[in-house]
Design a protein around this motif. Structure first.
Motif, PDB file in Angstrom:
ATOM      1  N   ASP A  68       0.810  -1.254  -0.277  1.00 34.16           N
ATOM      2  CA  ASP A  68       0.067  -0.065   0.176  1.00 34.16           C
ATOM      3  C   ASP A  68       1.197   1.169   0.175  1.00 34.16           C
ATOM      4  N   SER A  69       2.217   0.999   0.323  1.00 33.62           N
ATOM      5  CA  SER A  69       2.888   2.106   0.447  1.00 33.62           C
ATOM      6  C   SER A  69       3.768   2.397  -0.669  1.00 33.62           C
ATOM      7  N   VAL A  70       3.997   1.001  -1.790  1.00 37.07           N
ATOM      8  CA  VAL A  70       4.444   1.775  -2.894  1.00 37.07           C
ATOM      9  C   VAL A  70       3.805   1.237  -4.485  1.00 37.07           C
ATOM     10  N   VAL A  71       3.484   2.393  -5.346  1.00 38.57           N
ATOM     11  CA  VAL A  71       3.270   2.680  -6.766  1.00 38.57           C
ATOM     12  C   VAL A  71       4.117   2.004  -7.637  1.00 38.57           C
ATOM     13  N   PHE A  72       3.920   1.592  -8.440  1.00 33.26           N
ATOM     14  CA  PHE A  72       4.531   0.654  -9.386  1.00 33.26           C
ATOM     15  C   PHE A  72       4.085   1.686 -10.578  1.00 33.26           C
ATOM     16  N   ALA A  73       4.802   2.934 -11.330  1.00 38.07           N
ATOM     17  CA  ALA A  73       4.128   3.923 -12.788  1.00 38.07           C
ATOM     18  C   ALA A  73       4.458   3.459 -13.885  1.00 38.07           C
ATOM     19  N   GLY A  74       5.333   2.414 -13.554  1.00 40.38           N
ATOM     20  CA  GLY A  74       5.820   1.985 -15.475  1.00 40.38           C
ATOM     21  C   GLY A  74       6.458   2.630 -15.787  1.00 40.38           C
ATOM     22  N   ASP A  75       6.585   2.168 -17.402  1.00 45.82           N
ATOM     23  CA  ASP A  75       7.095   3.385 -17.812  1.00 45.82           C
ATOM     24  C   ASP A  75       6.411   4.671 -17.758  1.00 45.82           C
ATOM     25  N   VAL A  76       7.525   5.611 -18.091  1.00 49.80           N
ATOM     26  CA  VAL A  76       7.851   7.158 -17.979  1.00 49.80           C
ATOM     27  C   VAL A  76       8.107   8.079 -18.918  1.00 49.80           C
ATOM     28  N   LEU A  77       7.145   8.627 -19.965  1.00 50.55           N
ATOM     29  CA  LEU A  77       7.034   9.456 -20.942  1.00 50.55           C
ATOM     30  C   LEU A  77       8.803   9.874 -20.801  1.00 50.55           C
ATOM     31  N   HIS A  78       9.365  10.443 -21.690  1.00 50.27           N
ATOM     32  CA  HIS A  78      10.771  10.911 -21.289  1.00 50.27           C
ATOM     33  C   HIS A  78      10.532  12.434 -21.148  1.00 50.27           C
ATOM     34  N   GLU A  79       9.627  13.481 -21.730  1.00 48.67           N
ATOM     35  CA  GLU A  79       9.934  14.542 -21.511  1.00 48.67           C
ATOM     36  C   GLU A  79       8.966  14.208 -20.008  1.00 48.67           C
ATOM     37  N   GLU A  80       8.566  13.108 -19.252  1.00 44.86           N
ATOM     38  CA  GLU A  80       7.521  13.523 -18.059  1.00 44.86           C
ATOM     39  C   GLU A  80       8.267  13.254 -16.957  1.00 44.86           C
ATOM     40  N   ILE A  81       9.876  12.974 -17.108  1.00 43.86           N
ATOM     41  CA  ILE A  81      10.416  12.148 -16.054  1.00 43.86           C
ATOM     42  C   ILE A  81      10.808  13.536 -15.322  1.00 43.86           C
ATOM     43  N   ARG A  82      10.718  14.621 -15.892  1.00 41.20           N
ATOM     44  CA  ARG A  82      11.108  16.146 -14.798  1.00 41.20           C
ATOM     45  C   ARG A  82      10.195  16.143 -13.742  1.00 41.20           C
ATOM     46  N   ASP A  83       9.583  16.023 -14.373  1.00 39.34           N
ATOM     47  CA  ASP A  83       7.729  15.515 -13.445  1.00 39.34           C
ATOM     48  C   ASP A  83       7.772  14.714 -12.459  1.00 39.34           C
ATOM     49  N   PHE A  84       7.732  13.802 -12.772  1.00 42.11           N
ATOM     50  CA  PHE A  84       8.121  12.672 -11.274  1.00 42.11           C
ATOM     51  C   PHE A  84       9.095  13.380 -10.520  1.00 42.11           C
ATOM     52  N   TYR A  85      10.529  13.734 -11.072  1.00 41.29           N
ATOM     53  CA  TYR A  85      12.020  14.217  -9.881  1.00 41.29           C
ATOM     54  C   TYR A  85      10.628  15.052  -8.593  1.00 41.29           C
ATOM     55  N   ASN A  86      10.129  16.117  -9.286  1.00 36.32           N
ATOM     56  CA  ASN A  86       9.145  17.236  -8.747  1.00 36.32           C
ATOM     57  C   ASN A  86       8.358  17.185  -7.595  1.00 36.32           C
ATOM     58  N   LEU A  87       8.178  15.511  -8.226  1.00 37.25           N
ATOM     59  CA  LEU A  87       7.074  15.372  -6.591  1.00 37.25           C
ATOM     60  C   LEU A  87       7.785  14.709  -5.781  1.00 37.25           C
ATOM     61  N   CYS A  88       8.845  14.383  -6.235  1.00 39.27           N
ATOM     62  CA  CYS A  88       9.723  13.832  -5.033  1.00 39.27           C
ATOM     63  C   CYS A  88      10.250  14.149  -3.693  1.00 39.27           C
ATOM     64  N   ASP A  89      10.569  14.225  -2.573  1.00 37.14           N
ATOM     65  CA  ASP A  89      11.004  15.056  -1.541  1.00 37.14           C
ATOM     66  C   ASP A  89      12.401  14.119  -1.569  1.00 37.14           C
ATOM     67  N   LEU A  90      12.935  13.038  -1.915  1.00 35.25           N
ATOM     68  CA  LEU A  90      14.157  12.258  -1.985  1.00 35.25           C
ATOM     69  C   LEU A  90      13.944  11.235  -3.135  1.00 35.25           C
ATOM     70  N   PHE A  91      15.314  11.014  -4.077  1.00 30.96           N
ATOM     71  CA  PHE A  91      15.511  10.439  -4.614  1.00 30.96           C
ATOM     72  C   PHE A  91      16.353   9.161  -4.216  1.00 30.96           C
ATOM     73  N   ILE A  92      16.068   7.862  -4.534  1.00 35.10           N
ATOM     74  CA  ILE A  92      17.267   6.813  -4.048  1.00 35.10           C
ATOM     75  C   ILE A  92      17.214   5.754  -5.097  1.00 35.10           C
ATOM     76  N   MET A  93      18.737   5.571  -5.626  1.00 39.43           N
ATOM     77  CA  MET A  93      18.886   4.019  -6.551  1.00 39.43           C
ATOM     78  C   MET A  93      20.482   3.694  -5.969  1.00 39.43           C
TER      79      MET A  93
END
Length: 371
Positions: A221-246
């Motif tokens: 319930d705490s995990v979202v599998f968003a699937g493939d993201v369009l290249h032009e939307e990657i920036r929008d996902f970065y801006n959604l987050c508070d912290l990035f991890i890999m």
């Protein structure tokens, strides 16, 4: 070059530019020796173009078949050859029987090699390439594309992120990207940060296994599998987050994260990052300043760093601001473009001097440095 996912959209964006792209084949499925015949049509096409005499320099972006073909064209047409090395070409071929011999042959016939990071540079030195032929140029960041923006309301609603603290990974779902260890760390993190949502942007062969793991750990319930993201939307996902991890890791086949552009992209939108202490990420994450590097096999260390940043908003803000300042000063594509042009011009001028050892006049010399 090859036809890869998204190539049509990318090529449309180059209309009106000085660069022309011709795509001939699909990527080779592997680098086995029986794939060599598939490189011959590309070699024939390249040879026909080289025979026109309208080209000054070869740039080869990969080992097979580009580098192998380039080595042949270099010899036949006496064109200087510039290779690019990311690092994993060396680590992945080290364990093979014949590929290291072909790899070393290609690199040794390159007039210059651009290493995309210190990991690649050290690998080239290790296999015997003279440092006089090496140049290190890390990837840059497109600041027109990656910059801080207000999170998109439609994405917040789509993934149920209202009032949530958002953790993000942008990566293919393959083992070396480290999604598994983050999921394993999540139960202890969610207990202390119950409003956490972990958004995974990307797809790949590990998706079903990771979804099943999230269910087994009780964090689905705490995990979202968003699937493939369009290249032009990657920036929008970065801006959604508070912290990035890999939490990237080295795989047994030598597959490794040689730099990690996702970390500098996340910094470019003002986000702190956590990366795996593996490969070349020490150049894309400034330990303790723009983020943290962790042992990619330690659930405990990953949990500790996650909790430290997720529970301290001021620390996240400071690290995000430091990351933004750092990438803007150190990862500008313009400086890399100028460096590549200067390296190319030097190769062309040296090739011309070898072919015609007589001194050039001032104007001619100036013109011939412009490939």
């Amino acid at each position: 070059t090859r036809k890869v996912p998204g190539w049509k959209e990318f090529d449309k964006g180059l209309r009106g530019s000085r660069m022309r792209i011709r795509r001939l084949l699909k990527p080779l499925p592997n680098w086995k020796y029986w794939q060599v015949p598939k490189a011959l049509p590309q070699l024939a096409f390249e040879a026909l173009n080289a025979a026109t005499g309208r080209f000054d320099c070869l740039h080869c972006g990969d080992l097979f078949p580009q580098g192998l073909n380039g080595a042949a064209l270099r010899k036949v047409f006496r064109l200087p050859m510039l290779m690019y090395c990311h690092g994993d070409e060396i680590s992945q071929t080290d364990r093979r029987r014949y590929q290291p011999k072909v790899r070393n042959f290609i690199y040794r016939h390159a007039d210059a090699i651009i290493a995309a990071n210190q990991f690649a540079y050290d690998g080239l030195v290790r296999i015997g390439i003279p440092e006089t032929r090496l140049h290190k140029l890390t990837p840059g960041v497109n600041f027109d594309e990656f910059h801080p923006e207000t999170p998109r309301a439609d994405l917040i609603e789509r993934y149920g992120l209202q009032g949530k603290t958002v953790l993000l990974t942008v990566a293919r779902l393959v083992p070396r990207k480290g999604h598994k260890i983050v999921l394993q760390a999540l139960p202890s993190v969610v207990r202390e940060v119950p409003n956490l949502k972990y958004v995974i942007a990307g797809d790949g062969p590990e998706r079903e296994r990771l979804q099943e793991l999230a269910r087994q750990l009780g964090v689905h319930d705490s995990v979202v599998f968003a699937g493939d993201v369009l290249h032009e939307e990657i920036r929008d996902f970065y801006n959604l987050c508070d912290l990035f991890i890999m939490t990237n890791r080295l795989e047994s086949q030598g597959d490794v994260e040689s730099f990690g552009m996702v970390f500098t992209e996340a910094n470019a939108v003002g986000k702190p990052v956590i990366g795996g202490r593996s490969g070349g990420t020490a150049e894309s994450v400034m330990e303790g300043r723009t983020g943290f590097l962790v042992d990619p096999d330690s659930v405990e260390e990953v949990s500790q760093r996650l909790l430290l940043l997720l529970k301290d908003q001021e620390l996240r803000r400071r690290m995000g601001a430091a990351g933004l300042e750092w990438v803007r000063s150190e990862f500008n594509w313009e400086t890399r473009a100028r460096a590549v042009r200067e390296i190319s011009a030097d190769l062309v001028l040296r090739a011309q001097r070898t072919a015609n050892p007589r001194p050039l006049s001032g104007m001619a010399a100036n013109q011939r440095t412009k490939p």
